[in-house]
Design a protein around this motif. Structure first.
Motif, PDB file in Angstrom:
ATOM      1  N   ASN A 152      40.788  58.336  10.634  1.00  0.00           N
ATOM      2  CA  ASN A 152      41.233  57.369  11.648  1.00  0.00           C
ATOM      3  C   ASN A 152      40.184  56.302  11.969  1.00  0.00           C
ATOM      4  O   ASN A 152      40.006  55.906  13.130  1.00  0.00           O
ATOM      5  CB  ASN A 152      41.629  58.102  12.937  1.00  0.00           C
ATOM      6  N   LEU A 153      39.482  55.842  10.956  1.00  0.00           N
ATOM      7  CA  LEU A 153      38.534  54.753  11.130  1.00  0.00           C
ATOM      8  C   LEU A 153      39.289  53.450  11.373  1.00  0.00           C
ATOM      9  O   LEU A 153      40.229  53.129  10.645  1.00  0.00           O
ATOM     10  CB  LEU A 153      37.644  54.619   9.894  1.00  0.00           C
ATOM     11  N   ALA A 154      38.903  52.706  12.396  1.00  0.00           N
ATOM     12  CA  ALA A 154      39.599  51.458  12.731  1.00  0.00           C
ATOM     13  C   ALA A 154      39.234  50.360  11.744  1.00  0.00           C
ATOM     14  O   ALA A 154      38.075  50.204  11.371  1.00  0.00           O
ATOM     15  CB  ALA A 154      39.244  51.032  14.151  1.00  0.00           C
ATOM     16  N   ASP A 155      40.235  49.591  11.324  1.00  0.00           N
ATOM     17  CA  ASP A 155      40.020  48.441  10.457  1.00  0.00           C
ATOM     18  C   ASP A 155      41.142  47.451  10.732  1.00  0.00           C
ATOM     19  O   ASP A 155      42.309  47.735  10.470  1.00  0.00           O
ATOM     20  CB  ASP A 155      40.015  48.848   8.980  1.00  0.00           C
ATOM     21  N   ILE A 156      40.785  46.287  11.256  1.00  0.00           N
ATOM     22  CA  ILE A 156      41.799  45.308  11.645  1.00  0.00           C
ATOM     23  C   ILE A 156      42.549  44.744  10.440  1.00  0.00           C
ATOM     24  O   ILE A 156      43.632  44.167  10.583  1.00  0.00           O
ATOM     25  CB  ILE A 156      41.173  44.153  12.456  1.00  0.00           C
ATOM     26  N   PHE A 157      41.987  44.911   9.248  1.00  0.00           N
ATOM     27  CA  PHE A 157      42.626  44.381   8.038  1.00  0.00           C
ATOM     28  C   PHE A 157      43.371  45.461   7.260  1.00  0.00           C
ATOM     29  O   PHE A 157      43.802  45.226   6.128  1.00  0.00           O
ATOM     30  CB  PHE A 157      41.576  43.748   7.123  1.00  0.00           C
ATOM     31  N   ALA A 158      43.533  46.636   7.853  1.00  0.00           N
ATOM     32  CA  ALA A 158      44.102  47.769   7.114  1.00  0.00           C
ATOM     33  C   ALA A 158      45.498  47.471   6.578  1.00  0.00           C
ATOM     34  O   ALA A 158      45.809  47.786   5.424  1.00  0.00           O
ATOM     35  CB  ALA A 158      44.125  49.012   8.006  1.00  0.00           C
TER      36      ALA A 158
END
Length: 440
Positions: A152-158
């Motif tokens: 669950n690592l956040a990445d705005i470009f996921a």
């Protein structure tokens, strides 16, 4: 004259010799193809399809494989690839990064010729460059999925990255991804297969509000899967037991609104064993007020739907080893939708979920999706033929047409029904009062 005859004879001998050598070379190539399995290539999108919607086939964030490696818009993300690779290596505590990387490199060199055969190369790379490219991209894909969806690592470009992973020209061979998976993720998740590991990505890319297709993942073979787009396509294949006849293409168009006027209703096909399954249900009696019903899959329309649809259709057009599942559905939904009113009807019928922002946008997307796509042997020919017979039989005759008008006018909502009943009672009481008045 004699010299000329000799010249003609020499020419004939030369032609016969050339013909013999050419035939022998063709036969040798055929035998070689039979003895060596043909590796499915990473197909190029036909220019006719690309020109209609260039943004649907070019990566926005990340390039995978060699075909878009030099695109300007993906260069900034190359550093992110390195970051994901290093984080993935650091999570594997059972071995050192050096040992893991050595194992990955051994895998790529062992499959180098098979990997090369998967692409139409638009630029020359040496083996060392290809090896680095393949290992980097495979480790990035696996690291991205592991860190984003498992940890669950956040990445705005996921979401943009996930869409890039499904592009037809933005793929690496699935057999090689499997090899790198064994060197990396299998150390972290020993009880998980690569196919199951891809489940979160496929869930995001799924075009239909159904888990039926994703539930068959455990039965999908690596040998039948070319790449990630191919894996998504596998989810839309029917399970064993479905028999498709070679049928002609659907050519007659009835929009959803037209069919509704003819007494056809649309309902979700919630209990199907095939995610793309469609079924026709007819009234029991010829003059029944019950509607003919077309049960359909629940189609999910979002901002990424066009991209996913176009790449699946392009894959079906280019691959000779696949059936036209998605293309067949695209033609049907294109037949049903002419305007935003048709979209509204399908939304009200719960066979289409529209999150694009407006029904007009959804209608425009659907109307354009089959342009420049060759007509196919539709898998829904039988259902459409039955629907067409119903339309002609019931809508073009006097009573069914007027019954349909009465149904839409007086029975389309509870308030209309109440108004009709109250009006009928008042009318009846008025007649009774009139009779008694005349009798007096």
């Amino acid at each position: 004259m004699e010299n000329r005859d000799l010249e003609l004879g020499d020419m004939e001998n030369m032609i016969q010799e050339r013909a013999y050598l050419f035939l022998r070379r063709v036969l040798e190539q055929e035998q070689k193809s039979l003895n060596e399995p043909i590796t499915p290539p990473i197909y190029m999108v036909p220019r006719t399809l690309r020109d209609l919607s260039p943004h649907s086939f070019s990566p926005r964030m990340v390039s995978i494989g060699p075909l878009h490696r030099d695109d300007e818009n993906v260069q900034a993300f190359e550093r992110q690839k390195v970051t994901y690779l290093i984080k993935l290596m650091n999570h594997i505590t059972s071995s050192t990064p050096e040992i893991i990387m050595n194992s990955c490199m051994e895998k790529v060199y062992a499959s180098m010729e098979k990997i090369k055969a998967c692409y139409v190369w638009t630029r020359i790379y040496n083996d060392f460059e290809i090896a680095e490219m393949m290992v980097m991209d495979a480790c990035f894909i696996l690291g991205f999925i592991y860190l984003i969806f498992q940890l669950n690592l956040a990445d705005i470009f996921a979401e943009d990255v996930v869409c890039d992973l499904v592009l037809l020209e933005n793929q690496i061979p699935f057999f090689f991804l499997e090899e790198i998976f064994k060197c990396t993720i299998a150390e972290l998740m020993p009880n998980t297969s690569l196919v199951k590991f891809m489940y979160p990505v496929l869930s995001i890319l799924n075009l239909f509000d159904s888990d039926v297709g994703l539930n068959i993942l455990e039965n999908i073979s690596i040998d039948d899967t070319h790449h990630i787009l191919s894996l998504l396509h596998e989810c839309y294949k029917p399970q064993t037991g479905y028999i498709f006849r070679k049928e002609f293409s659907i050519t007659r168009s009835h929009s959803a609104v037209d069919l509704d006027k003819a007494g056809v209703s649309f309902k979700p096909n919630r209990y199907q064993t095939w995610v793309l399954g469609m079924e026709m249900e007819f009234p029991c009696f010829l003059w029944s007020w019950c509607k003919c019903t077309l049960r359909m899959p629940i189609f999910y329309v979002s901002n990424s739907t066009e991209l996913i649809l176009r790449n699946l259709i392009a894959y079906e057009q280019e691959s000779m080893q696949t059936q036209n599942y998605i293309t067949s559905y695209a033609y049907v939904i294109n037949m049903l939708v002419n305007t935003q009113d048709d979209v509204a009807k399908l939304v009200d019928s719960e066979v289409l979920i529209n999150v694009m922002g407006s029904n007009e946008n959804a209608a425009n997307m659907i109307n354009n999706i089959c342009k420049e796509v060759p007509l196919v042997n539709s898998l829904y020919r039988q259902q459409w033929r039955a629907l067409d017979r119903y339309y002609n039989r019931y809508y073009n005759r006097y009573w069914p047409k007027h019954i349909g008008w009465m149904r839409r006018t007086y029975f389309s909502s509870p308030w209309n029904i109440i108004a009709l009943v109250v009006g009928s009672i008042i009318f009846a009481l008025t007649i009774v009062q009139t009779i008694f008045t005349v009798g007096d």
